[in-house]
Scaffold this active site. Structure first.
Site, PDB file in Angstrom:
ATOM      1  N   LYS A 173       0.894  -1.172   0.000  1.00 35.34           N
ATOM      2  CA  LYS A 173       0.000   0.000   0.000  1.00 35.34           C
ATOM      3  C   LYS A 173       0.926   1.214   0.000  1.00 35.34           C
ATOM      4  O   LYS A 173       1.658   1.453   0.945  1.00 35.34           O
ATOM      5  CB  LYS A 173      -0.889  -0.019   1.239  1.00 35.34           C
ATOM      6  CG  LYS A 173      -2.215   0.711   1.097  1.00 35.34           C
ATOM      7  CD  LYS A 173      -2.115   2.203   0.868  1.00 35.34           C
ATOM      8  CE  LYS A 173      -1.999   2.994   2.149  1.00 35.34           C
ATOM      9  NZ  LYS A 173      -1.759   4.433   1.901  1.00 35.34           N
ATOM     10  N   GLU A 189       7.773   0.101  12.336  1.00 33.48           N
ATOM     11  CA  GLU A 189       8.870   1.076  12.336  1.00 33.48           C
ATOM     12  C   GLU A 189       8.218   2.440  12.507  1.00 33.48           C
ATOM     13  O   GLU A 189       7.625   2.968  11.563  1.00 33.48           O
ATOM     14  CB  GLU A 189       9.649   1.003  11.018  1.00 33.48           C
ATOM     15  CG  GLU A 189      10.271  -0.360  10.732  1.00 33.48           C
ATOM     16  CD  GLU A 189      11.420  -0.705  11.666  1.00 33.48           C
ATOM     17  OE1 GLU A 189      12.008   0.208  12.276  1.00 33.48           O
ATOM     18  OE2 GLU A 189      11.719  -1.901  11.797  1.00 33.48           O
ATOM     19  N   CYS A 194      12.230  10.021  10.461  1.00 32.65           N
ATOM     20  CA  CYS A 194      11.957   9.461  11.787  1.00 32.65           C
ATOM     21  C   CYS A 194      13.170   9.690  12.676  1.00 32.65           C
ATOM     22  O   CYS A 194      13.050   9.795  13.889  1.00 32.65           O
ATOM     23  CB  CYS A 194      11.668   7.977  11.663  1.00 32.65           C
ATOM     24  SG  CYS A 194      12.911   7.097  10.698  1.00 32.65           S
ATOM     25  N   GLU A 231       6.030  14.074  18.233  1.00 32.29           N
ATOM     26  CA  GLU A 231       6.819  14.173  17.006  1.00 32.29           C
ATOM     27  C   GLU A 231       6.128  15.139  16.036  1.00 32.29           C
ATOM     28  O   GLU A 231       4.924  15.041  15.805  1.00 32.29           O
ATOM     29  CB  GLU A 231       6.916  12.789  16.349  1.00 32.29           C
ATOM     30  CG  GLU A 231       7.826  12.777  15.141  1.00 32.29           C
ATOM     31  CD  GLU A 231       7.772  11.447  14.392  1.00 32.29           C
ATOM     32  OE1 GLU A 231       6.684  10.856  14.307  1.00 32.29           O
ATOM     33  OE2 GLU A 231       8.821  11.021  13.892  1.00 32.29           O
TER      34      GLU A 231
HETATM   35  P1  NAD Z   1       1.102   7.905   8.896  1.00 28.33           P
HETATM   36  O1  NAD Z   1       1.117   6.954  10.029  1.00 28.33           O
HETATM   37  O2  NAD Z   1       0.028   8.922   8.841  1.00 28.33           O
HETATM   38  O3  NAD Z   1       0.997   7.094   7.498  1.00 28.33           O
HETATM   39  C1  NAD Z   1       1.917   6.115   7.130  1.00 28.33           C
HETATM   40  C2  NAD Z   1       1.232   5.122   6.200  1.00 28.33           C
HETATM   41  O4  NAD Z   1       0.188   4.490   6.911  1.00 28.33           O
HETATM   42  C3  NAD Z   1       0.588   5.750   4.960  1.00 28.33           C
HETATM   43  O5  NAD Z   1       0.757   4.892   3.859  1.00 28.33           O
HETATM   44  C4  NAD Z   1      -0.878   5.821   5.351  1.00 28.33           C
HETATM   45  O6  NAD Z   1      -1.748   5.772   4.242  1.00 28.33           O
HETATM   46  C5  NAD Z   1      -1.027   4.562   6.184  1.00 28.33           C
HETATM   47  N1  NAD Z   1      -2.135   4.591   7.147  1.00 28.33           N
HETATM   48  C6  NAD Z   1      -2.682   5.672   7.774  1.00 28.33           C
HETATM   49  N2  NAD Z   1      -3.702   5.275   8.564  1.00 28.33           N
HETATM   50  C7  NAD Z   1      -3.788   3.928   8.437  1.00 28.33           C
HETATM   51  C8  NAD Z   1      -4.635   2.940   9.021  1.00 28.33           C
HETATM   52  N3  NAD Z   1      -5.622   3.255   9.865  1.00 28.33           N
HETATM   53  N4  NAD Z   1      -4.435   1.643   8.695  1.00 28.33           N
HETATM   54  C9  NAD Z   1      -3.444   1.301   7.850  1.00 28.33           C
HETATM   55  N5  NAD Z   1      -2.626   2.196   7.255  1.00 28.33           N
HETATM   56  C10 NAD Z   1      -2.795   3.484   7.556  1.00 28.33           C
HETATM   57  O7  NAD Z   1       2.538   8.544   8.870  1.00 28.33           O
HETATM   58  P2  NAD Z   1       3.123   9.691   7.917  1.00 28.33           P
HETATM   59  O8  NAD Z   1       2.767  11.012   8.470  1.00 28.33           O
HETATM   60  O9  NAD Z   1       2.793   9.397   6.498  1.00 28.33           O
HETATM   61  O10 NAD Z   1       4.678   9.396   8.104  1.00 28.33           O
HETATM   62  C11 NAD Z   1       5.422   9.953   9.101  1.00 28.33           C
HETATM   63  C12 NAD Z   1       5.651   8.988  10.247  1.00 28.33           C
HETATM   64  O11 NAD Z   1       6.390   7.854   9.796  1.00 28.33           O
HETATM   65  C13 NAD Z   1       6.504   9.615  11.337  1.00 28.33           C
HETATM   66  O12 NAD Z   1       5.981   9.257  12.579  1.00 28.33           O
HETATM   67  C14 NAD Z   1       7.874   9.002  11.123  1.00 28.33           C
HETATM   68  O13 NAD Z   1       8.688   9.014  12.249  1.00 28.33           O
HETATM   69  C15 NAD Z   1       7.486   7.615  10.688  1.00 28.33           C
HETATM   70  N6  NAD Z   1       8.597   6.956   9.988  1.00 28.33           N
HETATM   71  C16 NAD Z   1       9.281   5.973  10.639  1.00 28.33           C
HETATM   72  C17 NAD Z   1      10.382   5.354  10.037  1.00 28.33           C
HETATM   73  C18 NAD Z   1      11.141   4.267  10.746  1.00 28.33           C
HETATM   74  O14 NAD Z   1      11.898   3.556  10.082  1.00 28.33           O
HETATM   75  N7  NAD Z   1      11.005   4.118  12.056  1.00 28.33           N
HETATM   76  C19 NAD Z   1      10.763   5.741   8.753  1.00 28.33           C
HETATM   77  C20 NAD Z   1      10.032   6.753   8.105  1.00 28.33           C
HETATM   78  C21 NAD Z   1       8.947   7.352   8.735  1.00 28.33           C
END
Ligand code: NAD
Length: 488
Positions: A181, A256, A290, A385
């Site tokens: 996805k 992650e 992140c 964050e």
């Molecule tokens: P987000 O959680 O809003 O979305 C991430 C993904 O999850 C997107 O593809 C989104 O469509 C999907 N998603 C959202 N709601 C969902 C649900 N209810 N069920 C299933 N999927 C769902 O995060 P974001 O704002 O897009 O990304 C930023 C976040 O990602 C930050 O918290 C960052 O720290 C984290 N991040 C972590 C790492 C790591 O390796 N630890 C790497 C990159 C980003």
């Protein structure tokens, strides 16, 4: 257009079973360039039935893929990496547009994705199990790795090409069928890389790409009973909801999640070097890492000097997507609004905005790089964050105080310390509660053959990529061989 260039279609389709298909409901949403707000294309807004079709396609293709020797799967991944590398410029152009990045950064990220793919292609020649002694005579024990089945992958938008690579390639080398996805803000590069991999020999249906919103397509993938392992990169709030849903199904899960990473500046640090890395840590990729440096814990005796140098360097940061720029826009208007609200909130509770704190320009989603001081450690801005270019400064008395503040926090992804003392460097690296620590550079620095992830609310204990990712995407099986000496 060059003959090898794929035109971005006006409606970006899903890739299911080797076919490019729109969402069954006919719906779509706009993909915008965050640099200027212009529409790049529309994107399939998939729902549960599209996800179900993708899971069925992955399931149908998986048995033959799993039966393909891992070494051969690795050869196919190598071919896919050659093809992706040959078209790196095209993919980097898509990344630069959909994520609002400099071409230099986008090229670097596509290069990182290829490196990751090559690493996992090589793992096809290893995929180690173990042999172990038995307590019984004439009995031989071993473990082998087997695929989980169908892997459901959900990624964030911040570094689209590596985010794709870190999950897709280890899942494939282990012999899984995959349903990815894509992140709603950066679906184009994922679609391109999957198509190129398929054109290079990845069997159709092994890698399926579904676009859509988190609450619709993402949730459907989490809930689908045909997904055997779910791997998610994104925010802690969404990760927690996914963990609840997977827990009810006892589905294997890798999370992650976020970070609020401490960056310690000791009284013996090279302050100019620390300021250079503070800017890279907090502002590069518009702070959308992140692993971004977020909480700057500065020894009292050098606090004013470090703060003044950081403010001066912050004011020199150039926003834009040209290669001489330091930071681009944040990913969308909603993220920008969230950050402006958080900054206003902190101000109203007594924090001081000493640099930035406002939107830049009108068209793109730019936040001026921001420095905040005087926020309480327990304040929302210190705890939550932001995922944007916002540095928070805190005074600390000494090493012990810095370590205490670094650890007194819900997140534990990365950390760094600036010091000339090997004692402080080593003691901090061991005692800080983080999955990765760095001495005298930024809070990040991951490489595809190294495990990444962190304790506390930064994940659920898994590590990706590195060989540790093989544990996420494979199941271990014990095999016991019994020899009958009477039959020799
Ligand atoms: P987000 O959680 O809003 O979305 C991430 C993904 O999850 C997107 O593809 C989104 O469509 C999907 N998603 C959202 N709601 C969902 C649900 N209810 N069920 C299933 N999927 C769902 O995060 P974001 O704002 O897009 O990304 C930023 C976040 O990602 C930050 O918290 C960052 O720290 C984290 N991040 C972590 C790492 C790591 O390796 N630890 C790497 C990159 C980003």
């Amino acid at each position: 257009m060059r003959p090898d260039m794929t035109e971005i279609p006006s409606l970006l389709p899903n890739l299911i079973g080797g076919e490019e298909v729109p969402a069954k409901n006919g719906l779509s949403f706009a993909n915008l360039n965050p640099h200027n707000g212009n529409e790049i294309c529309r994107v399939a807004r998939s729902e549960a039935d599209d996800v179900a079709a993708a899971v069925a396609a992955a399931r149908a293709a998986q048995a033959e893929w799993a039966a393909t020797p891992a070494v051969r799967r690795g050869h196919i991944l190598h071919q896919a990496m050659n093809a992706i590398e040959a078209r790196a410029e095209e993919i980097a152009t898509a990344v630069a547009r959909e994520a609002g990045k400099r071409m230099a950064d986008s090229r670097g990220e596509v290069g990182g994705a290829v490196q990751c793919g090559r690493f996992f292609a090589g793992e096809g020649q290893r995929l180690f199990g173990r042999t172990m002694p038995s307590g019984t005579p004439n009995k031989y024990n071993m473990t082998v790795r087997q695929p989980c089945g169908v892997a459901g992958l959900i990624i964030a938008a911040n570094t689209p090409a590596p985010n794709f690579a870190w999950k897709v390639f280890p899942a494939l080398i282990c012999g899984n069928g995959v349903v990815l996805k894509t992140a709603e803000d950066t679906p184009v590069s994922s679609w391109m890389m999957a198509k190129i991999a398929e054109e290079a020999g990845l069997p159709k249906g092994v890698l399926n790409v579904v676009h859509g919103l988190g609450a619709e397509a993402g949730q459907a993938l989490v809930d689908h009973p045909g997904v055997d392992v779910l791997s998610f990169t994104g925010s802690t709030a969404v990760g927690r909801r996914i963990a609840e849903a997977c827990g009810r199904q006892l589905k294997k899960l890798s999370l992650e999640l976020g970070g609020k990473n401490p960056f310690v500046v000791c009284d013996d640090a090279d302050l100019d070097h620390a300021v250079k890395w503070a800017c890279l840590s907090a502002y590069s990729n518009a702070g959308q890492r992140c692993a971004a440096g977020s909480r700057f814990l500065v020894f009292e005796s050098v606090y004013e000097e470090f703060r003044d140098k950081l403010i001066a360097a912050t004011e020199q940061q150039k926003a834009g997507v040209e290669d001489e720029c330091d930071l681009g826009p944040v990913i969308n208007e909603r993220q920008l609004a969230n950050m402006l609200n958080a900054i206003e909130g902190a101000k109203s509770r007594g924090a001081k905005i000493v640099a930035g704190g406002h939107r830049l320009g009108e068209a793109g989603f730019y936040l001026a790089p921001t420095v905040i001081e005087g926020a309480e450690p327990a304040d929302e801005i210190s705890q939550t964050e932001l995922f944007g270019p916002v540095a928070k400064l805190y005074r600390v008395r000494d090493f012990a105080h810095a370590l205490e503040m670094a650890n007194d926090h819900p997140y534990g992804l990365t950390a760094c310390i600036h010091t000339r003392s090997v004692d402080r460097a080593l003691a901090f690296s061991h005692a800080v509660q983080a999955g990765a620590t760095v001495v005298n550079a930024g809070t990040y620095g991951s490489e595809p053959h190294m495990p990444f992830g962190g304790p506390k609310q930064s994940g659920n204990g898994s590590r990706e990529p590195g060989t540790e990712a093989l544990d996420v995407y494979s199941e271990l099986k014990d095999i016991y061989l019994n020899v009958d000496p009477a039959k020799l």
